[in-house]
Write an enzyme that holds these catalytic residues in place. Structure first.
Site, PDB file in Angstrom:
ATOM      1  N   ASP A  35     -24.554 -61.224  13.686  1.00 11.96           N
ATOM      2  CA  ASP A  35     -23.938 -61.756  12.478  1.00 11.96           C
ATOM      3  C   ASP A  35     -24.622 -63.080  12.157  1.00 11.96           C
ATOM      4  OD1 ASP A  35     -22.244 -59.634  12.635  1.00 11.96           O
ATOM      5  OD2 ASP A  35     -20.459 -60.786  13.150  1.00 11.96           O
ATOM      6  N   LYS A  57     -23.225 -61.305   6.558  1.00  7.31           N
ATOM      7  CA  LYS A  57     -23.123 -62.731   6.304  1.00  7.31           C
ATOM      8  C   LYS A  57     -21.650 -63.077   6.256  1.00  7.31           C
ATOM      9  CE  LYS A  57     -26.099 -61.591   2.500  1.00  7.31           C
ATOM     10  NZ  LYS A  57     -26.356 -61.446   1.148  1.00  7.31           N
ATOM     11  N   MET A 172     -10.844 -68.635   8.466  1.00  7.79           N
ATOM     12  CA  MET A 172     -11.043 -67.856   7.236  1.00  7.79           C
ATOM     13  C   MET A 172      -9.983 -68.185   6.184  1.00  7.79           C
ATOM     14  SD  MET A 172     -11.983 -64.175   8.986  1.00  7.79           S
ATOM     15  CE  MET A 172     -10.723 -64.223  10.256  1.00  7.79           C
TER      16      MET A 172
HETATM   17  N1  SAH Z   1     -15.045 -65.168  16.463  1.00  5.84           N
HETATM   18  C1  SAH Z   1     -15.146 -66.445  15.787  1.00  5.84           C
HETATM   19  C2  SAH Z   1     -14.338 -66.458  14.499  1.00  5.84           C
HETATM   20  C3  SAH Z   1     -14.839 -65.489  13.456  1.00  5.84           C
HETATM   21  S1  SAH Z   1     -13.902 -65.518  11.990  1.00  5.84           S
HETATM   22  C4  SAH Z   1     -14.748 -67.567  16.747  1.00  5.84           C
HETATM   23  O1  SAH Z   1     -14.185 -67.298  17.818  1.00  5.84           O
HETATM   24  O2  SAH Z   1     -15.040 -68.723  16.437  1.00  5.84           O
HETATM   25  C5  SAH Z   1     -14.892 -66.563  10.975  1.00  5.84           C
HETATM   26  C6  SAH Z   1     -14.228 -67.910  10.803  1.00  5.84           C
HETATM   27  O3  SAH Z   1     -14.435 -68.711  11.952  1.00  5.84           O
HETATM   28  C7  SAH Z   1     -14.753 -68.751   9.678  1.00  5.84           C
HETATM   29  O4  SAH Z   1     -14.223 -68.340   8.445  1.00  5.84           O
HETATM   30  C8  SAH Z   1     -14.263 -70.113  10.074  1.00  5.84           C
HETATM   31  O5  SAH Z   1     -12.883 -70.249   9.822  1.00  5.84           O
HETATM   32  C9  SAH Z   1     -14.433 -70.066  11.588  1.00  5.84           C
HETATM   33  N2  SAH Z   1     -15.682 -70.681  12.072  1.00  5.84           N
HETATM   34  C10 SAH Z   1     -16.548 -70.117  12.927  1.00  5.84           C
HETATM   35  N3  SAH Z   1     -17.558 -70.970  13.237  1.00  5.84           N
HETATM   36  C11 SAH Z   1     -17.303 -72.108  12.563  1.00  5.84           C
HETATM   37  C12 SAH Z   1     -17.963 -73.371  12.462  1.00  5.84           C
HETATM   38  N4  SAH Z   1     -19.079 -73.614  13.124  1.00  5.84           N
HETATM   39  N5  SAH Z   1     -17.401 -74.319  11.680  1.00  5.84           N
HETATM   40  C13 SAH Z   1     -16.261 -74.095  11.001  1.00  5.84           C
HETATM   41  N6  SAH Z   1     -15.605 -72.923  11.046  1.00  5.84           N
HETATM   42  C14 SAH Z   1     -16.106 -71.946  11.818  1.00  5.84           C
END
Ligand code: SAH
Length: 250
Positions: A35, A57, A172
């Site tokens: 991803d 994306k 999200m």
């Molecule tokens: N599996 C991921 C989450 C995926 S859902 C985890 O454990 O982090 C996708 C969401 O993750 C985004 O919409 C945002 O809310 C958050 N996210 C992931 N990486 C991020 C980052 N570097 N900065 C801010 N938000 C982030």
């Protein structure tokens, strides 16, 4: 002959927060389905010899559907390859890793889950916001803001959430921020409750917007807040100090 699939969480961004186990299985991978969320640095470090498949994306249109991703994963594993499915953060935290594990099990494919550091904890942390704190928060709720809270069939109990103490961390949630804040206030949460939005945590263009439940929507609109971002609601936000985001470095 059957291969193996590693469901790998890359952490919230950058090579510094990738685990040793993740590095090991990525380096040995013959196929990587990735991803965009792992970010430039991690994606640039994928082995040159591996077949690399871009699966989508964040926020925008997906390049492959979930079914297509799962079929490709199953196909490559059945051909005997070592396959890495690479996602941002932890693949079992709002990452559909659980579903993918189920599909692989149905096909009797060996799965190893490699935990990653989830953005839900690490992104607030990198700007000095602890999701729990002995004084301020003895509980923390993680939720997806993907759902419109005004929908009748919402899977999230907004009434319960509005009355619950502690910290709320929303992933999200940028698109639905106006509905989320309105819903919490309507269900009784104080409009003065501190809120922070951290965009692009651990990236060079990381940015923090703070406010209260009552004014954060307007502030976010004014500063043009965009995904990916983590929204934190609760007293722990008061520990944030402007400028502390520069303190983290790998
Ligand atoms: N599996 C991921 C989450 C995926 S859902 C985890 O454990 O982090 C996708 C969401 O993750 C985004 O919409 C945002 O809310 C958050 N996210 C992931 N990486 C991020 C980052 N570097 N900065 C801010 N938000 C982030």
């Amino acid at each position: 002959m059957s291969g193996i699939v590693y469901l790998v969480g890359s952490g919230p961004g950058g090579l510094g927060l990738l685990t040793f186990r993740a590095r090991e299985v990525i380096d040995a991978a013959e196929v990587v389905l990735y991803d965009q969320l792992p970010g430039e640095e991690v994606l640039a470090s994928l082995p040159a010899s591996a077949e690399k498949i871009n699966c989508g994306k964040f926020g925008g249109a997906h390049t492959l559907t979930q079914d297509e991703i799962e079929s490709l994963m199953v196909d490559r594993a059945k051909k005997g390859y070592r396959v890495v499915r690479l996602k941002g953060g932890d693949s079992f935290v709002f990452g559909r890793g659980g579903e993918e594990m189920e599909v692989l099990r149905e096909h009797n494919i060996t799965v190893e889950v490699v935990p990653g550091i989830t953005s839900a904890v690490a992104v607030p942390e990198c700007v000095g916001i602890p999701v729990t704190h002995r004084t301020w928060a003895s509980q923390v709720t993680f939720l997806t803001g993907h759902e419109d809270p005004t929908k009748e069939e919402s899977a999230i109990d907004w009434r319960w959430l509005a009355g619950s103490p502690g910290t709320i961390v929303i992933l999200m949630g940028v698109k639905n921020l106006p509905m989320i804040t309105r819903s919490l206030i309507e269900h009784g949460m104080a409009g003065t409750k501190p809120v922070a939005i951290i965009e692009r945590g651990f990236r060079p263009d990381q940015r923090v917007t703070t406010g209260t439940l009552a004014d954060i929507t307007k502030k976010a609109e004014e500063s043009g807040v965009k995904p990916p971002a983590i929204i934190v609601i609760g007293e722990v936000v008061s520990l944030y100090r402007d400028g502390s985001e520069g303190a983290w470095s790998r």
